[in-house]
Design a protein around this motif. Structure first.
Motif, short mmCIF file in Angstrom:
data_model
loop_
_atom_site.label_atom_id
_atom_site.label_comp_id
_atom_site.label_asym_id
_atom_site.label_seq_id
_atom_site.Cartn_x
_atom_site.Cartn_y
_atom_site.Cartn_z
N UNK A 89 -15.62 4.70 -3.28
CA UNK A 89 -16.48 3.94 -4.18
C UNK A 89 -17.19 4.90 -5.12
N UNK A 90 -17.14 4.61 -6.39
CA UNK A 90 -17.79 5.45 -7.40
C UNK A 90 -19.24 5.04 -7.59
N UNK A 91 -20.04 6.00 -8.00
CA UNK A 91 -21.42 5.73 -8.39
C UNK A 91 -21.80 6.73 -9.47
N UNK A 92 -22.79 6.38 -10.26
CA UNK A 92 -23.25 7.30 -11.31
C UNK A 92 -24.74 7.60 -11.17
N UNK A 93 -25.37 7.04 -10.16
CA UNK A 93 -26.75 7.34 -9.81
C UNK A 93 -26.77 7.74 -8.33
N UNK A 94 -27.91 8.11 -7.82
CA UNK A 94 -27.97 8.68 -6.47
C UNK A 94 -27.62 7.71 -5.35
N UNK A 95 -28.09 6.49 -5.40
CA UNK A 95 -27.92 5.52 -4.31
C UNK A 95 -26.53 4.90 -4.34
N UNK A 96 -25.75 5.11 -3.30
CA UNK A 96 -24.40 4.53 -3.22
C UNK A 96 -24.43 3.01 -3.31
N UNK A 97 -25.53 2.40 -2.86
CA UNK A 97 -25.63 0.94 -2.90
C UNK A 97 -25.81 0.41 -4.32
N UNK A 98 -25.93 1.30 -5.30
CA UNK A 98 -25.98 0.87 -6.70
C UNK A 98 -24.64 0.29 -7.13
N UNK A 99 -23.58 0.59 -6.40
CA UNK A 99 -22.26 0.03 -6.69
C UNK A 99 -22.14 -1.27 -5.88
N UNK A 100 -22.14 -2.42 -6.56
CA UNK A 100 -22.08 -3.70 -5.83
C UNK A 100 -20.83 -3.82 -4.95
N UNK A 101 -19.72 -3.22 -5.36
CA UNK A 101 -18.51 -3.31 -4.54
C UNK A 101 -18.71 -2.58 -3.21
N UNK A 102 -19.43 -1.46 -3.24
CA UNK A 102 -19.73 -0.74 -1.99
C UNK A 102 -20.67 -1.57 -1.12
N UNK A 103 -21.72 -2.11 -1.72
CA UNK A 103 -22.67 -2.93 -0.96
C UNK A 103 -21.94 -4.11 -0.31
N UNK A 104 -21.02 -4.73 -1.05
CA UNK A 104 -20.24 -5.84 -0.50
C UNK A 104 -19.33 -5.38 0.63
N UNK A 105 -18.72 -4.20 0.47
CA UNK A 105 -17.85 -3.65 1.51
C UNK A 105 -18.63 -3.43 2.80
N UNK A 106 -19.81 -2.82 2.69
CA UNK A 106 -20.65 -2.60 3.87
C UNK A 106 -21.01 -3.93 4.51
N UNK A 107 -21.45 -4.89 3.71
CA UNK A 107 -21.81 -6.20 4.26
C UNK A 107 -20.61 -6.85 4.94
N UNK A 108 -19.43 -6.64 4.39
CA UNK A 108 -18.21 -7.22 4.94
C UNK A 108 -17.81 -6.64 6.29
#
Length: 183
Positions: A89-108
């Motif tokens: 998962x890509x991000x351009x700021x410090x918090x990985x959860x800034x990427x909604x696809x990553x946040x959704x993956x974790x929730x999944x």
């Protein structure tokens, strides 16, 4: 430090362990780079043996940055052995959860918790810890499997020690690689 094993389905998240953190081309390698690779590989193997999902986070720097997409420092460090099917998962700021696809993956994953390793302790690891806690997730940080560079005022080991203490004060479970994987 907690010797508790994280939730049996908590995914492992490998933060920003990219080629530019190890190759020494634009900056020195992160503190204890060979040890970080060894311990991260041990944690990845532990996660896979236990059937946990593993995801990699990759920082996408701006054009001209050593971590910019397509630059030699950008890929996940090959020595970590990312397996086919393990998402990045890509991000351009410090918090990985800034990427909604990553946040959704974790929730999944349905675990309500994450296990974190990576770089840099005082930037993206700390921000991702904060992002996970803000989402109500349980967080386990492998205390000897995250690293950074020296700053003008502190050595990398001092930064790591200070952040481990701060993580623990904030409700994060800390565990060493040895305690987590056994041996």
């Amino acid at each position: 430090m907690s010797a508790n094993t994280p939730s049996a389905i908590a995914p492992l998240v490998v933060i920003d362990l990219q080629t530019g953190m190890f190759d020494g081309v634009h900056e020195p390698p992160i503190h204890d780079a060979p040890g970080i690779v060894e311990r991260t590989r041990a944690v990845i193997d532990w996660a896979r043996r236990g059937g946990r999902k593993v995801a990699f986070i990759r920082h996408d720097g701006p054009a001209g940055d050593p971590l910019a997409p397509g630059e030699p420092g950008w890929p996940v460090w090959p020595a970590l052995g990312q397996a086919e099917g393990e998402p990045t998962f890509a991000k351009s700021v410090r918090d990985a959860f800034s990427n909604p696809a990553f946040a959704d993956w974790v929730a999944g994953q349905g675990a309500g918790a994450v296990v974190l390793v990576g770089a840099q302790t005082d930037f993206c690891v700390a921000a991702t810890v904060k992002g996970a806690l803000a989402r109500g997730l349980g967080v386990t940080v492998v205390s000897d499997a995250h690293s950074t560079l020296d700053s003008a005022s502190e050595s990398a080991p001092q930064i790591i020690t200070r952040h481990n203490a701060s993580f623990a004060e904030g409700g994060v479970d800390l565990v060493t690689t040895k305690a987590l994987v056994g041996g």
